[in-house]
Design a protein around this motif. Structure first.
Motif, PDB file in Angstrom:
ATOM      1  N   LEU A 143      63.613  38.527  63.026  1.00 51.74           N
ATOM      2  CA  LEU A 143      62.259  38.571  62.508  1.00 51.74           C
ATOM      3  C   LEU A 143      61.995  37.413  61.547  1.00 51.74           C
ATOM      4  O   LEU A 143      60.934  36.786  61.593  1.00 51.74           O
ATOM      5  N   ILE A 144      62.944  37.128  60.664  1.00 50.89           N
ATOM      6  CA  ILE A 144      62.760  36.032  59.716  1.00 50.89           C
ATOM      7  C   ILE A 144      62.672  34.698  60.448  1.00 50.89           C
ATOM      8  O   ILE A 144      61.827  33.848  60.140  1.00 50.89           O
ATOM      9  N   PHE A 145      63.537  34.511  61.433  1.00 43.43           N
ATOM     10  CA  PHE A 145      63.494  33.273  62.212  1.00 43.43           C
ATOM     11  C   PHE A 145      62.172  33.151  62.965  1.00 43.43           C
ATOM     12  O   PHE A 145      61.537  32.082  62.973  1.00 43.43           O
ATOM     13  N   LEU A 146      61.747  34.241  63.585  1.00 39.99           N
ATOM     14  CA  LEU A 146      60.481  34.213  64.302  1.00 39.99           C
ATOM     15  C   LEU A 146      59.310  33.971  63.349  1.00 39.99           C
ATOM     16  O   LEU A 146      58.348  33.279  63.706  1.00 39.99           O
ATOM     17  N   ALA A 147      59.384  34.561  62.147  1.00 43.74           N
ATOM     18  CA  ALA A 147      58.310  34.365  61.176  1.00 43.74           C
ATOM     19  C   ALA A 147      58.145  32.882  60.862  1.00 43.74           C
ATOM     20  O   ALA A 147      57.028  32.348  60.875  1.00 43.74           O
ATOM     21  N   PHE A 148      59.251  32.217  60.577  1.00 42.19           N
ATOM     22  CA  PHE A 148      59.184  30.787  60.271  1.00 42.19           C
ATOM     23  C   PHE A 148      58.702  29.983  61.466  1.00 42.19           C
ATOM     24  O   PHE A 148      57.805  29.139  61.354  1.00 42.19           O
ATOM     25  N   LEU A 149      59.279  30.245  62.626  1.00 39.73           N
ATOM     26  CA  LEU A 149      58.941  29.474  63.815  1.00 39.73           C
ATOM     27  C   LEU A 149      57.497  29.693  64.239  1.00 39.73           C
ATOM     28  O   LEU A 149      56.746  28.742  64.498  1.00 39.73           O
ATOM     29  N   VAL A 150      57.080  30.966  64.297  1.00 44.85           N
ATOM     30  CA  VAL A 150      55.739  31.286  64.783  1.00 44.85           C
ATOM     31  C   VAL A 150      54.673  30.764  63.834  1.00 44.85           C
ATOM     32  O   VAL A 150      53.658  30.211  64.269  1.00 44.85           O
ATOM     33  N   VAL A 151      54.876  30.917  62.520  1.00 41.55           N
ATOM     34  CA  VAL A 151      53.876  30.460  61.556  1.00 41.55           C
ATOM     35  C   VAL A 151      53.669  28.952  61.669  1.00 41.55           C
ATOM     36  O   VAL A 151      52.528  28.459  61.690  1.00 41.55           O
ATOM     37  N   VAL A 152      54.754  28.205  61.770  1.00 45.63           N
ATOM     38  CA  VAL A 152      54.644  26.750  61.846  1.00 45.63           C
ATOM     39  C   VAL A 152      53.962  26.319  63.144  1.00 45.63           C
ATOM     40  O   VAL A 152      53.009  25.525  63.145  1.00 45.63           O
ATOM     41  N   VAL A 153      54.425  26.859  64.265  1.00 50.09           N
ATOM     42  CA  VAL A 153      53.887  26.446  65.566  1.00 50.09           C
ATOM     43  C   VAL A 153      52.428  26.860  65.718  1.00 50.09           C
ATOM     44  O   VAL A 153      51.583  26.059  66.140  1.00 50.09           O
ATOM     45  N   VAL A 154      52.103  28.098  65.359  1.00 52.14           N
ATOM     46  CA  VAL A 154      50.734  28.570  65.528  1.00 52.14           C
ATOM     47  C   VAL A 154      49.789  27.869  64.563  1.00 52.14           C
ATOM     48  O   VAL A 154      48.650  27.535  64.930  1.00 52.14           O
ATOM     49  N   ALA A 155      50.220  27.624  63.321  1.00 55.25           N
ATOM     50  CA  ALA A 155      49.365  26.917  62.372  1.00 55.25           C
ATOM     51  C   ALA A 155      49.021  25.525  62.889  1.00 55.25           C
ATOM     52  O   ALA A 155      47.865  25.083  62.815  1.00 55.25           O
ATOM     53  N   TYR A 156      50.014  24.844  63.433  1.00 56.87           N
ATOM     54  CA  TYR A 156      49.749  23.511  63.996  1.00 56.87           C
ATOM     55  C   TYR A 156      48.837  23.609  65.215  1.00 56.87           C
ATOM     56  O   TYR A 156      47.896  22.808  65.379  1.00 56.87           O
ATOM     57  N   VAL A 265      51.909  36.231  64.848  1.00 57.25           N
ATOM     58  CA  VAL A 265      51.988  36.020  63.396  1.00 57.25           C
ATOM     59  C   VAL A 265      51.729  37.330  62.664  1.00 57.25           C
ATOM     60  O   VAL A 265      52.427  37.681  61.700  1.00 57.25           O
ATOM     61  N   ASP A 266      50.719  38.087  63.106  1.00 56.94           N
ATOM     62  CA  ASP A 266      50.417  39.376  62.480  1.00 56.94           C
ATOM     63  C   ASP A 266      51.617  40.305  62.531  1.00 56.94           C
ATOM     64  O   ASP A 266      51.968  40.954  61.535  1.00 56.94           O
ATOM     65  N   TYR A 267      52.249  40.394  63.697  1.00 58.57           N
ATOM     66  CA  TYR A 267      53.391  41.301  63.848  1.00 58.57           C
ATOM     67  C   TYR A 267      54.528  40.919  62.905  1.00 58.57           C
ATOM     68  O   TYR A 267      55.075  41.766  62.182  1.00 58.57           O
ATOM     69  N   VAL A 268      54.890  39.647  62.902  1.00 56.61           N
ATOM     70  CA  VAL A 268      56.032  39.208  62.104  1.00 56.61           C
ATOM     71  C   VAL A 268      55.721  39.308  60.610  1.00 56.61           C
ATOM     72  O   VAL A 268      56.519  39.840  59.824  1.00 56.61           O
ATOM     73  N   VAL A 269      54.556  38.823  60.191  1.00 59.11           N
ATOM     74  CA  VAL A 269      54.209  38.806  58.771  1.00 59.11           C
ATOM     75  C   VAL A 269      54.118  40.221  58.205  1.00 59.11           C
ATOM     76  O   VAL A 269      54.694  40.525  57.149  1.00 59.11           O
ATOM     77  N   PHE A 270      53.444  41.128  58.913  1.00 62.34           N
ATOM     78  CA  PHE A 270      53.265  42.475  58.374  1.00 62.34           C
ATOM     79  C   PHE A 270      54.536  43.312  58.503  1.00 62.34           C
ATOM     80  O   PHE A 270      54.778  44.203  57.679  1.00 62.34           O
ATOM     81  N   SER A 271      55.359  43.054  59.512  1.00 55.49           N
ATOM     82  CA  SER A 271      56.632  43.773  59.625  1.00 55.49           C
ATOM     83  C   SER A 271      57.560  43.430  58.465  1.00 55.49           C
ATOM     84  O   SER A 271      58.226  44.309  57.909  1.00 55.49           O
ATOM     85  N   VAL A 272      57.599  42.160  58.103  1.00 59.64           N
ATOM     86  CA  VAL A 272      58.501  41.722  57.035  1.00 59.64           C
ATOM     87  C   VAL A 272      57.914  42.034  55.658  1.00 59.64           C
ATOM     88  O   VAL A 272      58.605  42.554  54.773  1.00 59.64           O
ATOM     89  N   SER A 273      56.624  41.742  55.459  1.00 60.83           N
ATOM     90  CA  SER A 273      56.024  41.912  54.129  1.00 60.83           C
ATOM     91  C   SER A 273      55.943  43.381  53.716  1.00 60.83           C
ATOM     92  O   SER A 273      56.039  43.698  52.521  1.00 60.83           O
ATOM     93  N   THR A 274      55.805  44.296  54.673  1.00 58.45           N
ATOM     94  CA  THR A 274      55.741  45.725  54.329  1.00 58.45           C
ATOM     95  C   THR A 274      57.066  46.220  53.778  1.00 58.45           C
ATOM     96  O   THR A 274      57.091  47.149  52.954  1.00 58.45           O
ATOM     97  N   LEU A 275      58.166  45.614  54.186  1.00 58.59           N
ATOM     98  CA  LEU A 275      59.474  46.003  53.653  1.00 58.59           C
ATOM     99  C   LEU A 275      59.567  45.737  52.158  1.00 58.59           C
ATOM    100  O   LEU A 275      60.404  46.325  51.467  1.00 58.59           O
ATOM    101  N   TYR A 276      58.719  44.861  51.643  1.00 59.29           N
ATOM    102  CA  TYR A 276      58.686  44.553  50.209  1.00 59.29           C
ATOM    103  C   TYR A 276      57.384  45.048  49.569  1.00 59.29           C
ATOM    104  O   TYR A 276      57.020  44.579  48.484  1.00 59.29           O
ATOM    105  N   TYR A 277      56.691  45.965  50.249  1.00 53.20           N
ATOM    106  CA  TYR A 277      55.466  46.618  49.776  1.00 53.20           C
ATOM    107  C   TYR A 277      54.284  45.657  49.641  1.00 53.20           C
ATOM    108  O   TYR A 277      53.238  46.043  49.129  1.00 53.20           O
ATOM    109  N   ILE A 278      54.435  44.427  50.073  1.00 55.44           N
ATOM    110  CA  ILE A 278      53.323  43.477  50.015  1.00 55.44           C
ATOM    111  C   ILE A 278      52.377  43.687  51.185  1.00 55.44           C
ATOM    112  O   ILE A 278      51.193  43.330  51.116  1.00 55.44           O
ATOM    113  N   GLY A 279      52.873  44.294  52.243  1.00 61.36           N
ATOM    114  CA  GLY A 279      52.082  44.427  53.457  1.00 61.36           C
ATOM    115  C   GLY A 279      50.859  45.315  53.300  1.00 61.36           C
ATOM    116  O   GLY A 279      49.861  45.107  54.004  1.00 61.36           O
ATOM    117  N   TYR A 280      50.908  46.290  52.401  1.00 56.80           N
ATOM    118  CA  TYR A 280      49.780  47.223  52.275  1.00 56.80           C
ATOM    119  C   TYR A 280      48.521  46.551  51.711  1.00 56.80           C
ATOM    120  O   TYR A 280      47.457  46.620  52.342  1.00 56.80           O
TER     121      TYR A 280
END
Length: 325
Positions: A143-156, A265-280
């Motif tokens: 998930l962390i690897f996909l988060a980095f990869l997807v955010v960079v590629v999709v943003a570009y 991006v939504d899947y990866v960002v919200f899956s990871v950020s919710t684990l740290y309570y930032i997702g809500y």
């Protein structure tokens, strides 16, 4: 129809309802009639969610099996990735300081042996496609690897598409709420998925070993998650149909590609950020942002009186130049 016939049909319906079959649930033997081994098996299933005759698939390159449990082993054989195993026996060896639970698994009559439960569970997954799908997407490092990869590629990609005035969900959207709704569903489902893993770990573990796609056969939080998955599939079909109705050719392909990227991006960002309570709070902000962008930029309630092109507001048509009042 006379009143006598009406009363007859009503009484018949009431009689059928009163004599309807009732499901008493599965018939299980009385606890006093069970042997000690059967009681141990039920107790083990309650805490470990699997028992004898449960099927696994090896996911490691190789998994060692000993001919005897504990320190009595003197021979080792290996099963390899992709092979199917069945649980043949379970023993508890309290003297083992590493793991007291030993599991005997068998590939066939000639290939069977013992392995510590902790080592076995790290190298196998339940023999069910849903469980294996969950196993793949539950890897935190992935998930962390996909988060980095997807955010960079999709943003570009979104930056390049925006420079060419291409249609992009949330930024230069079409007059359809289905793509926006799909993104919101993916974000909400990812948040719910991470929440279940944090606050309902044992329930999720039982679902992992005994998955079901029927939301009505599960606890309410798991049923809500499975219902959201079904809703994502339905909205995806509706979004694709609406995109192909509004756009054609390369524009439709680019838009669908951008939509898939935003959902990833939504899947990866919200899956990871919710684990740290930032997702809500992030989910609330994302819902407000997405709805605002659609209502103010994507929604086109007017139609050009000359060429029929959809318009966001009255005035000069950007397509044919006609002034609409």
């Amino acid at each position: 129809m006379c009143m006598r016939q009406i009363r007859f049909y009503i009484l018949t319906l009431c009689a059928l309802l009163m004599t309807a079959c009732y499901n008493h649930g599965p018939q299980t033997p009385d606890a006093w009639d069970l042997t000690e081994k059967q009681l141990d098996s039920i107790s083990f299933f309650t805490t470990h969610h699997y028992t004898q005759n449960y099927n696994f698939v090896v996911k490691r390159k190789s998994l060692p099996l000993s001919d005897q449990p504990g320190e009595m082993a003197f021979d080792t054989l290996y099963v390899v990735e992709g092979e199917h195993l069945v649980v043949a026996d379970i023993q508890t060896i309290s003297a083992d300081s590493i793991d007291s639970v030993w599991v005997k698994v068998a590939r066939d009559q000639m290939t069977q042996g013992w392995i510590r439960e902790s080592e076995m569970l790290e190298g196998v997954s339940p023999d069910d496609p849903i469980s294996q799908f969950i196993d793949f997407f539950s890897d935190t490092h992935l998930l962390i690897f996909l988060a980095f990869l997807v955010v960079v590629v999709v943003a570009y990609g979104l930056y390049r598409l925006n420079r060419h005035d291409a249609y992009i969900v949330h930024f230069n959207d079409i007059d359809s709420f289905y793509p926006t709704l799909l993104c919101l569903l993916v974000a909400a489902s990812a948040t719910l998925y991470a929440s279940i893993q944090m606050f309902g770990a044992e329930t999720w573990r039982h679902f992992y070993y005994h998955p079901s796609l029927n939301p009505f056969a599960l606890p309410w939080h798991l049923g809500l998650f499975i219902a959201s998955v079904w809703l994502i599939i339905i909205v995806t079909v509706a979004a694709m149909d609406d995109v192909l109705r509004h756009l054609s050719g390369a524009d439709a392909l680019l838009y669908l590609g951008g939509l898939v990227g935003v959902c990833a991006v939504d899947y990866v960002v919200f899956s990871v950020s919710t684990l740290y309570y930032i997702g809500y709070p992030l989910l609330v902000a994302y819902i407000v942002f997405a709805v605002y962008r659609y209502l103010h930029d994507a929604r086109r309630p007017y139609v050009c009186g000359h060429c029929g092109a959809p318009l966001a507001s009255k005035g000069r048509c950007p397509h044919c130049g006609t002034v609409n009042t």
